[in-house]
Scaffold this motif. Structure first.
Motif, PDB file in Angstrom:
ATOM      1  N   HIS D 211    -124.857  24.206  21.507  1.00 13.71           N
ATOM      2  CA  HIS D 211    -124.228  23.576  20.284  1.00 13.71           C
ATOM      3  C   HIS D 211    -124.332  21.882  20.442  1.00 13.71           C
ATOM      4  CE1 HIS D 211    -121.344  23.055  17.122  1.00 13.71           C
ATOM      5  NE2 HIS D 211    -121.664  24.409  16.665  1.00 13.71           N
ATOM      6  N   MET D 212    -125.455  21.597  19.579  1.00 13.15           N
ATOM      7  CA  MET D 212    -125.717  20.056  20.019  1.00 13.15           C
ATOM      8  C   MET D 212    -124.911  19.227  19.072  1.00 13.15           C
ATOM      9  SD  MET D 212    -128.297  19.672  21.879  1.00 13.15           S
ATOM     10  CE  MET D 212    -129.087  20.909  22.496  1.00 13.15           C
ATOM     11  N   ALA D 213    -124.325  19.658  18.278  1.00 12.65           N
ATOM     12  CA  ALA D 213    -123.458  18.647  17.469  1.00 12.65           C
ATOM     13  C   ALA D 213    -122.402  18.440  18.660  1.00 12.65           C
ATOM     14  CB  ALA D 213    -123.042  19.320  16.344  1.00 12.65           C
ATOM     15  N   MET D 214    -121.682  19.460  19.094  1.00 11.96           N
ATOM     16  CA  MET D 214    -120.636  19.223  20.043  1.00 11.96           C
ATOM     17  C   MET D 214    -121.100  18.565  21.339  1.00 11.96           C
ATOM     18  SD  MET D 214    -118.026  22.075  21.941  1.00 11.96           S
ATOM     19  CE  MET D 214    -118.559  21.918  23.409  1.00 11.96           C
ATOM     20  N   VAL D 215    -122.032  18.800  21.836  1.00 11.43           N
ATOM     21  CA  VAL D 215    -122.683  17.945  22.962  1.00 11.43           C
ATOM     22  C   VAL D 215    -122.770  16.268  22.855  1.00 11.43           C
ATOM     23  CG1 VAL D 215    -124.462  17.885  24.733  1.00 11.43           C
ATOM     24  CG2 VAL D 215    -123.828  20.171  24.074  1.00 11.43           C
ATOM     25  N   MET D 216    -123.440  16.220  21.554  1.00  9.09           N
ATOM     26  CA  MET D 216    -123.793  14.848  21.292  1.00  9.09           C
ATOM     27  C   MET D 216    -122.685  14.058  21.172  1.00  9.09           C
ATOM     28  SD  MET D 216    -126.756  14.520  21.924  1.00  9.09           S
ATOM     29  CE  MET D 216    -128.124  15.981  22.305  1.00  9.09           C
ATOM     30  N   SER D 217    -121.495  14.868  20.446  1.00  9.37           N
ATOM     31  CA  SER D 217    -120.089  14.202  20.129  1.00  9.37           C
ATOM     32  C   SER D 217    -119.459  13.795  21.172  1.00  9.37           C
ATOM     33  CB  SER D 217    -119.520  14.967  19.114  1.00  9.37           C
ATOM     34  OG  SER D 217    -118.875  16.102  19.409  1.00  9.37           O
ATOM     35  N   ILE D 218    -119.211  14.615  22.278  1.00  6.68           N
ATOM     36  CA  ILE D 218    -118.438  14.643  23.345  1.00  6.68           C
ATOM     37  C   ILE D 218    -119.104  14.045  24.573  1.00  6.68           C
ATOM     38  CG2 ILE D 218    -116.677  16.269  22.404  1.00  6.68           C
ATOM     39  CD1 ILE D 218    -117.593  17.939  24.934  1.00  6.68           C
ATOM     40  N   SER D 219    -120.263  14.048  24.600  1.00  2.45           N
ATOM     41  CA  SER D 219    -121.013  13.779  25.891  1.00  2.45           C
ATOM     42  C   SER D 219    -121.013  12.041  26.050  1.00  2.45           C
ATOM     43  CB  SER D 219    -122.242  14.140  26.113  1.00  2.45           C
ATOM     44  OG  SER D 219    -122.069  15.636  26.232  1.00  2.45           O
ATOM     45  N   ASP D 220    -120.678  11.592  27.291  1.00  3.90           N
ATOM     46  CA  ASP D 220    -121.095   9.993  27.617  1.00  3.90           C
ATOM     47  C   ASP D 220    -122.300  10.039  28.009  1.00  3.90           C
ATOM     48  OD1 ASP D 220    -118.118   9.591  27.422  1.00  3.90           O
ATOM     49  OD2 ASP D 220    -118.075  10.645  29.418  1.00  3.90           O
ATOM     50  N   LYS D 221    -123.028  11.299  28.456  1.00  2.00           N
ATOM     51  CA  LYS D 221    -124.341  11.166  29.090  1.00  2.00           C
ATOM     52  C   LYS D 221    -125.005  12.648  28.810  1.00  2.00           C
ATOM     53  CE  LYS D 221    -126.585  10.707  33.541  1.00  2.00           C
ATOM     54  NZ  LYS D 221    -126.439  10.448  34.729  1.00  2.00           N
ATOM     55  N   VAL D 222    -126.465  12.607  28.657  1.00  2.00           N
ATOM     56  CA  VAL D 222    -127.070  13.858  28.601  1.00  2.00           C
ATOM     57  C   VAL D 222    -128.434  14.099  29.539  1.00  2.00           C
ATOM     58  CG1 VAL D 222    -128.125  15.320  26.774  1.00  2.00           C
ATOM     59  CG2 VAL D 222    -126.249  13.965  25.831  1.00  2.00           C
ATOM     60  N   ARG D 229    -137.439  21.381  35.076  1.00  2.00           N
ATOM     61  CA  ARG D 229    -137.573  20.050  35.225  1.00  2.00           C
ATOM     62  C   ARG D 229    -136.532  19.025  34.513  1.00  2.00           C
ATOM     63  NH1 ARG D 229    -141.621  17.576  37.534  1.00  2.00           N
ATOM     64  NH2 ARG D 229    -143.077  18.488  38.799  1.00  2.00           N
ATOM     65  N   LYS D 230    -136.382  18.011  34.917  1.00  2.00           N
ATOM     66  CA  LYS D 230    -135.777  16.862  34.236  1.00  2.00           C
ATOM     67  C   LYS D 230    -136.674  16.192  33.277  1.00  2.00           C
ATOM     68  CE  LYS D 230    -134.206  13.307  35.316  1.00  2.00           C
ATOM     69  NZ  LYS D 230    -133.406  12.258  36.338  1.00  2.00           N
ATOM     70  N   ILE D 231    -136.298  16.346  31.927  1.00  3.12           N
ATOM     71  CA  ILE D 231    -137.399  15.774  30.936  1.00  3.12           C
ATOM     72  C   ILE D 231    -136.666  14.536  30.262  1.00  3.12           C
ATOM     73  CG2 ILE D 231    -138.908  17.510  30.490  1.00  3.12           C
ATOM     74  CD1 ILE D 231    -137.141  18.314  27.779  1.00  3.12           C
ATOM     75  N   ALA D 232    -135.487  14.455  30.476  1.00  2.00           N
ATOM     76  CA  ALA D 232    -134.966  13.188  29.844  1.00  2.00           C
ATOM     77  C   ALA D 232    -133.416  12.973  30.302  1.00  2.00           C
ATOM     78  CB  ALA D 232    -134.745  13.059  28.570  1.00  2.00           C
ATOM     79  N   GLU D 233    -132.969  11.719  30.445  1.00  2.00           N
ATOM     80  CA  GLU D 233    -131.607  11.515  30.725  1.00  2.00           C
ATOM     81  C   GLU D 233    -131.058  10.246  30.294  1.00  2.00           C
ATOM     82  OE1 GLU D 233    -131.219  10.994  35.143  1.00  2.00           O
ATOM     83  OE2 GLU D 233    -129.117  10.748  35.126  1.00  2.00           O
ATOM     84  N   GLY D 234    -129.853  10.136  29.611  1.00  2.00           N
ATOM     85  CA  GLY D 234    -129.459   8.984  28.918  1.00  2.00           C
ATOM     86  C   GLY D 234    -128.349   9.148  28.008  1.00  2.00           C
ATOM     87  N   THR D 235    -128.009   8.289  27.106  1.00  2.00           N
ATOM     88  CA  THR D 235    -126.956   8.510  26.313  1.00  2.00           C
ATOM     89  C   THR D 235    -127.254   9.432  25.227  1.00  2.00           C
ATOM     90  OG1 THR D 235    -127.799   6.735  24.838  1.00  2.00           O
ATOM     91  CG2 THR D 235    -126.282   5.911  26.292  1.00  2.00           C
ATOM     92  N   SER D 237    -127.802   9.414  22.303  1.00  2.00           N
ATOM     93  CA  SER D 237    -128.709   8.777  21.017  1.00  2.00           C
ATOM     94  C   SER D 237    -129.870   9.024  21.767  1.00  2.00           C
ATOM     95  CB  SER D 237    -128.231   7.777  20.271  1.00  2.00           C
ATOM     96  OG  SER D 237    -127.823   6.849  21.332  1.00  2.00           O
ATOM     97  N   GLU D 238    -130.120   8.429  22.853  1.00  2.00           N
ATOM     98  CA  GLU D 238    -131.336   8.171  23.620  1.00  2.00           C
ATOM     99  C   GLU D 238    -132.078   9.523  23.847  1.00  2.00           C
ATOM    100  OE1 GLU D 238    -129.769   4.434  26.383  1.00  2.00           O
ATOM    101  OE2 GLU D 238    -130.634   6.325  27.392  1.00  2.00           O
ATOM    102  N   VAL D 239    -131.273  10.372  24.254  1.00  2.00           N
ATOM    103  CA  VAL D 239    -131.951  11.779  24.720  1.00  2.00           C
ATOM    104  C   VAL D 239    -132.361  12.480  23.316  1.00  2.00           C
ATOM    105  CG1 VAL D 239    -131.549  13.928  25.536  1.00  2.00           C
ATOM    106  CG2 VAL D 239    -130.641  12.074  26.777  1.00  2.00           C
ATOM    107  N   GLN D 240    -131.518  12.411  22.273  1.00  2.00           N
ATOM    108  CA  GLN D 240    -131.826  12.973  21.056  1.00  2.00           C
ATOM    109  C   GLN D 240    -133.151  12.510  20.302  1.00  2.00           C
ATOM    110  OE1 GLN D 240    -128.315  12.419  18.776  1.00  2.00           O
ATOM    111  NE2 GLN D 240    -128.283  14.506  17.903  1.00  2.00           N
ATOM    112  N   ASN D 241    -133.538  11.492  20.705  1.00  2.00           N
ATOM    113  CA  ASN D 241    -134.638  10.623  20.253  1.00  2.00           C
ATOM    114  C   ASN D 241    -135.774  10.702  21.153  1.00  2.00           C
ATOM    115  OD1 ASN D 241    -133.243  10.064  17.856  1.00  2.00           O
ATOM    116  ND2 ASN D 241    -132.354   8.371  18.702  1.00  2.00           N
TER     117      ASN D 241
END
Lengths: 293, 449, 334, 255
Positions: D211-222, D229-235, D237-241
């Motif tokens: 549930h992306m909306a929830m993840v993005m709204s409460i996470s400090d980091k994604v 494999r890890k493809i991205a790490e960050g805040t 908004s960083e990860v979203q984009n």
């Protein structure tokens, strides 16, 4: 060496009987997930039915075929009347119901036919094939052949027929099977009848050797349960191999190991089985159950 | 069905009479003994004024629980269910015997001249000792029996022997061949429990003696059940061959409940012994003989008396391809399936009476056992005063009364505890199975203790 | 029918429970003075079976492990007492701790390999123990008396104990043990340990992530259950004063299992019902028809299971629920 | 310093590589969302950390503990609690008991103390009970406390599992798709609850969620995974984009 071969042959002969009852247990388990404690008593009852047909003047082969067919119907009846009402209850409830069945069948057989052993007519001709100093009786060859035939038929049934496929599906997942249009109740009923007839084959072919009485299958059931578990509860081939193995090992242990003697010979196969299960908890040929997280 | 109902009715009647006895019993006992007045005509004239029964028992005119003026209540316990059910005719036979005695003779006529109907309470213990304990307590304390008869099994009787002693209720004609019953009964260690059939040990000795005389120098292989019954036979046999040139070269055991004994028989055959001693119960006896038929071994066979029934063991074994010709056994009683006895009046009476009063299979060796025991019961109960002490005095001194059991080989059923003889039957006849008939070999052997 | 609701923990509930237990206690205490010695003995036996069922319940009901070997454990307790009293002339009461210890150790010895097995495979292992017990007992004849059994003389008990005859004494002795053992079992079930064991039965992997170490709890509950069976067996030896292999066959193990399921699996009161079932139902089945007693018994089992798959206790609760509802009080923060 | 340090974890099932050198860290007090398409290896990673699966190589450090050297039943003891994607409740136990079981590793009562109800055992039992009641109240579950877990609505069960994990008093809470199967309003409420619990109980949260909306709204980091494999790490908004993330999700959507 004569003794050795004779022990092995006698082991195969009695092991074939364990294997037939074990097959019946496996079929019920594989098609319904049930464990039937009354399997041995049902087999004993069928042997009495065959005995009765024969006593009424039918030829022995006709009598045993009729008895097997009768058992098929009786097995389905028992499933419908006794087991269907509890089939969704806990495993233990079902086990206890089959225990009630066990006590009832035993008591009724004793009531009708008495507790004194009866001579069951020989099914195979007397005599033996002599190989060197070892005689292999026709009865031993016959029972073994019957076992192979039953196992083969069963394999074919499961692999190549629609009902066999349906049984496997039901055993795997009742709800899904129902969704894809399998008539689960009917499949279970037929599975039960089939298992009952298979047990009947075991009982009838055991009867000439063990002599017929209501307690004929009591210990055989324990060996058969052990075989079924040892082979893997869902593996007919495993049941056959395990049944034969137990028959042979038990005889060799009793015949050769002084300390064990005949007294503790029942313990030997059980110990071997447990030892094996500790390393292969799903049985020799059983499917491994992987817990999902 | 019928039996249960009548018995239950009997029990209810008894309960009533017990209440009556409890209320008025003492007066009766204190009353100036009315019994002598109605002293039976059949009492021998030379009987002294004091009423004395067998064993010097002097009756004081009292009556023990379980007995009224016209009834006597006895009980029995045995395996009517479970793996030992094959013995059930012995237990059921106690009830049949009562019906027979009541029906044919109006009951038992005791020494006080009164004729009493026998009532019976039979309980199932499934050969499980704790169930026997419960049953015997129920019979003693709840049902209130005068005595128990034909209680079956060695472990089961061992479990109750102390209770029987404490409650002082005679347990007579127990259906087990353990040696201890005769020994302890005679010594007074267990004065309330008394045996019936010849001890297994005695029989073992008889075979040993016969083999030493007729087959000197031979070797023996034994198949035995691995319990007290098997051990008693084998120890008797071992005692018997001591000092002879007979040697036991192989012993195999099996447990009651095992599916079959092929492995044991193969091992025994491998020993190549001259003689096979078959100490097994009927089913395994038949299996063993079938095995011999199929193995390359042709020993002289000795079959214990437990399994020497023609109809229920030898014929089925022969049908299964067993080697039965020439088998020896020792018998303490005739065989109901012996064709030679088909016209014997005593055998005809047995068949007629058992058919009249029961649906037991008259070919069944255990039904016949019950009949022989019944013959003894009839005479025993006819020779007592209505007290337990009298019963014990009588069964302990059966040499004083003439008990005829026509179909047992002992000339008479006798005990004499003062001389240490606590075994009613000690005579056996060695016989050989030839052409479907048992043929007597030599004379009746009477083993003295 | 008017339905009332009773809340647990309220004074109303407490008084009902108190009165109930007081009545029950009164019946239990008065029973041996009203009943005959034989009936008292029967109730003593029923309690012994109840303890056997209780011990099996701890294993099967709580932790979900099926055992067909409890006849052997019960027998081991009984033999321990019979041998110590019969051969070594111990005071009977002193044998109980020994029987408890012996069966506890034996339980650990079985429990450890049992860890690797589940379901029917475990049942098979315990079945092997149940089956092997009789031949092993016979094999060590010098100590066990073989198939002749081993007995205890009545005179090891005084004629009269605190004014009670032997039947009454044994009855009260067993009652006391039963009360204590049921209380201990109840405490265990309602504790951290009991929760851990039932959690493991319900869902083993999550239980592990809660920090529950399955091997430890499974082995210990196996051993505790064995010990309870052993104590029950030792008491049995007091009452029957005899041990023979024939008493501890698979039949007994199956009767325990039947008593467990018929009474109501997983519950403590169910164990008592199971004990009464084992003692009295075959007795009355025999009264109904002697030659078909086995069939009557079998039919009774089947009918109970079909009509009440949760056992007699479940049935009683269902009936009770039609009259009164027993509810828990709402949970509030202190 | 980071609380959880996952380095180069590799897990293979037969020929399939479920995790392929996955590495990331979480700092104390963070809520870290772990996202990725189905089969990306998120649950596998959870199972590695809670020691239900064994990693083929790599290491997991939690505070000063080497997680991969800790046996499964001691994971709770070092401060890691989790929930399960398909619920891991104990259905025949009551809700209250379920939550109390969550506190298992924190308590000590053993067989003998339990049987004889020693004072220590009673005190501990009372405390555990009070704690569980507290948490149930926090999560609005007090009304079902005495019902067996079996048969309650799905959303309630999810919250019970959360309550149970909280009862463990852990430092790290791993939530495996807590929002799956919840209604829209329930999801919003859940996000609030997670934040609230983090603050009240000083938790660090690792959250697997679709549930992306929830993840993005409460996470400090994604952290985003794909094919192990890890493809991205960050805040958020960083990860979203992040193009790699978009591709991974688009690829999934396209199939």
């Amino acid at each position: 060496m004569t003794k050795f071969f004779q022990l092995v042959i006698a082991g195969i002969e009695i092991g074939s009987i364990y294997a037939l009852v074990a097959l019946a247990i496996v079929i019920i388990y594989a098609s319904t997930g049930l464990k039937n404690l009354a399997q041995g008593e049902m087999a004993m009852f069928s042997a009495f039915i065959a005995y009765q047909f024969h006593a009424w003047g039918l030829g022995i082969w006709l009598a045993l075929i009729l008895a097997i067919l009768t058992t098929f119907v009786l097995g389905m009846g028992v499933q419908q009347v006794v087991l269907k009402p509890v089939q969704d209850s806990s495993l233990l409830t079902v086990v206890i119901v089959t225990l009630g069945l066990f006590l009832g069948l035993n008591s009724v057989a004793g009531f009708i036919w008495g507790y004194m052993m009866l001579a069951f007519p020989a099914i195979f001709p007397e005599g033996a094939v002599e190989i060197g100093s070892v005689g292999i009786s026709y009865a031993a060859i016959g029972v073994f052949a019957v076992l192979l035939a039953c196992a083969g038929a069963l394999f074919a049934l499961f692999q190549f027929t629609k009902i066999g496929l349906a049984m496997r599906a039901v055993a795997y997942n009742k709800e899904t099977s129902m969704l894809v249009g399998v008539q689960v109740n009917r499949v279970i009923m037929v599975g039960f009848g089939l298992a009952a007839s298979l047990g009947a084959v075991g009982g009838i072919f055991a009867a000439p050797k063990l002599f017929l009485d209501p307690f004929m299958m009591l210990t055989v059931l324990i060996y058969a349960l052990a075989s079924a578990a040892f082979g893997g509860l869902d593996s007919p081939l495993g049941a056959v191999i395990a049944g034969l193995f137990i028959g042979v090992i038990e005889n060799l242990a009793g015949g050769y190991i002084g300390f064990i003697g005949s007294d503790l010979k029942i313990v030997v196969p059980l110990v071997i089985i447990l030892g094996t299960l500790l390393f292969r908890p799903q049985g020799l040929l059983g499917r491994k159950y992987i817990p999902r997280v | 069905m019928r039996k249960t109902t009548t018995r239950r009715f009997g029990a209810a009647a008894l309960a009533l009479s017990l209440v009556a006895a409890a209320c008025g019993g003492d007066d009766e006992a204190d009353a100036p003994a009315p019994a002598p007045a109605e002293e039976p005509a059949e009492a021998p004239a030379e009987e002294p004024a004091a009423e004395t029964g067998p064993g010097g028992y002097v009756w004081d005119g009292t009556t023990d629980p379980g007995i009224t003026d016209d009834t006597m209540l006895i009980g029995s316990s045995g395996p009517l269910s479970g793996p030992a059910s094959a013995y059930s005719p012995i237990t059921q036979g106690v009830g049949v015997c009562a019906d027979y005695i009541n029906g044919e003779f109006g009951g038992v006529t005791m020494l006080d001249g009164k004729t009493r109907q026998i009532e019976v309470e039979i309980l199932d213990d499934g050969y499980s000792p704790e169930q026997t304990v419960e049953n015997i307590r129920r019979l003693h304390e709840q049902v209130g029996v005068f005595a128990t008869v034909n209680v079956l099994g060695t472990p089961t009787n061992t479990a109750i022997v102390d209770i029987v002693e404490d409650n002082e209720v005679p347990n007579i004609l127990v259906a087990t061949g353990a040696t201890r019953w005769g020994r302890d009964f005679a010594s007074g260690d267990y004065a309330y429990t008394m045996g019936w059939q010849p001890a297994y040990q005695t029989e073992g000795k008889i075979y040993a003696a016969y083999i030493a005389d007729n087959f000197p120098g031979s070797t023996v292989a034994i198949l035995q059940q691995n319990d007290d019954y098997g051990d008693d036979y084998v120890s008797g046999f071992e005692m018997g061959i001591e000092g002879t040139d007979i040697e036991i070269i192989a012993i195999e055991t099996y447990a009651s409940g095992d599916p079959d004994v092929s492995q044991q028989m193969i091992s025994l055959a491998d020993s190549g012994a001259d003689i096979f001693f078959n100490v097994t119960t009927p089913k395994y006896a038949a299996q063993a003989m079938v095995s011999i038929g199929s193995l390359d071994w042709d020993p002289i066979q000795f079959l214990n008396s437990v399994s020497n029934s023609t109809g229920t063991v030898l014929i089925p074994a022969a049908e299964g391809g067993g080697a039965v010709e020439g088998v020896y056994t020792a018998k303490w009683a005739a065989d109901p399936t012996d064709p030679a006895l088909a016209d014997d009046p005593a055998m005809i009476e047995y068949r007629d009476m058992w058919a009249k009063y029961s649906d037991l299979n008259t070919d069944d060796a255990f039904a016949f056992f019950a009949w022989n025991s019944c013959m003894a019961q009839k005479e025993i109960f006819n020779n007592i005063y209505p007290t337990r002490d009298s019963l014990l005095a009588t069964v302990g001194n059966m040499d004083e009364i003439n008990i005829e059991v026509p179909l047992v080989y002992a000339e008479n059923v006798s005990t004499s505890i003062s001389t240490g003889d606590g075994w009613p039957l000690e005579a056996m006849q060695v016989e050989q199975y030839n052409g479907g008939v048992w043929e007597k070999q030599g004379a009746v052997v009477d083993v003295d203790f | 029918m008017a339905k009332t609701t009773i809340i647990r923990g309220t004074s109303q509930y407490r008084s009902i429970v108190t009165v109930g237990f007081a009545l029950l206690g009164l019946v239990v205490i008065l029973l041996p003075f009203v009943m005959s010695g034989f009936r008292t003995f029967q109730f003593t036996m029923a309690l012994l079976w109840a303890l056997g069922v209780l011990s099996l319940n701890m294993l099967t009901g709580w932790s979900g492990q099926i055992s067909l070997g409890h006849s052997a454990l019960f027998g081991l307790g009984s033999y321990t007492t019979c041998i110590l009293v019969g051969t070594y002339e111990w005071n009977p009461l002193l044998t109980i701790p020994v029987a408890a210890l012996v069966t506890f150790i034996f339980g650990i010895m079985i429990g450890i390999p049992a860890l690797r097995l589940a379901g029917l495979y475990l049942a098979l292992m315990t079945l092997a123990i149940g089956v092997a017990f009789t031949p092993v007992i016979r094999r060590f004849k010098e100590h066990t008396g073989g198939s002749m059994g081993i007995s205890i003389k009545k005179k090891v008990f005084p004629e009269e104990i605190v004014g009670l005859n032997l039947d009454q004494y044994l009855y009260f002795l067993v009652v006391i043990f039963a009360v204590v053992m049921f209380a201990l079992a109840r405490n265990l079930l309602k504790s951290r340990v009991g929760r851990a064991i039932t959690a493991m039965r319900d869902n083993e992997i999550p239980a592990q992530t809660m920090g529950i170490y399955p091997a430890r709890y499974k082995t210990l509950i196996f051993a505790t259950s064995s010990m309870f069976a052993g104590i029950a067996g030792a008491l049995y030896a007091f009452v029957i004063r005899f041990s023979a292999p024939y008493s501890f066959t698979l039949t007994l193990a199956i009767f325990f299992l039947a008593g467990l399921v018929v009474g109501g699996i997983g519950t403590l009161a169910g164990a008592v019902l199971g004990g009464l079932f084992i003692q009295f139902v075959p007795y009355y089945a025999e009264e109904i028809n002697q030659s078909l007693a086995g069939m009557v018994f079998g039919i009774i089992i089947i009918v109970i299971m079909v009509t009440a798959p949760t056992g007699v206790l479940g049935l009683i609760k269902k009936v009770r629920a039609r009259v009164v509802t027993v509810a828990d009080p709402p949970v509030v923060r202190n | 310093m980071s609380l959880l340090e996952v380095s180069d974890i590799v897990v293979r099932f037969g020929g399939v590589t479920a995790l392929d050198e996955a590495s990331f860290t979480i700092d104390e007090g963070q809520i870290c969302g772990l996202i990725g398409p189905n089969g990306a290896g998120k649950t596998t990673l959870f199972n590695v950390i809670s020691r239900l699966y064994t990693a083929d190589s790599g290491s997991v450090r939690f505070g000063e503990h080497d997680v991969l050297a800790t046996p499964p039943h001691k994971i709770a003891g070092i401060g890691i609690a989790r929930t399960f994607q398909n619920l891991g409740l104990f259905p025949s136990n009551t809700v209250l008991q379920n939550v109390m079981i969550g506190a298992h590793h924190r308590t000590k009562t053993e067989f003998l103390q339990a049987m004889f109800r020693t004072p220590a055992a009673r005190r501990e039992e009372r405390e555990t009970r009070e704690l569980a009641i507290e948490i149930l109240n926090d999560l609005n579950l007090a009304h079902v406390a005495n019902s067996p877990a079996a048969g309650l609505p799905y959303g309630t069960l999810k919250r019970i599992e959360l309550a149970r994990a909280v009862a463990a008093d852990s430092k790290l809470l791993m939530l495996d798709e807590p929002a799956s199967g919840l209604t829209h309003s329930e999801v919003e409420e859940l996000g609030e609850t997670i934040r609230l619990l983090r603050d009240r109980y000083d938790l660090t949260v690792l959250l697997v969620e679709h549930h992306m909306a929830m993840v993005m709204s409460i996470s400090d980091k994604v952290v985003a995974l794909d094919f192990g494999r890890k493809i991205a790490e960050g805040t958020p908004s960083e990860v979203q984009n992040d193009p790699a993330v978009i591709e991974a999700y688009l690829g999934v959507e396209a199939s």
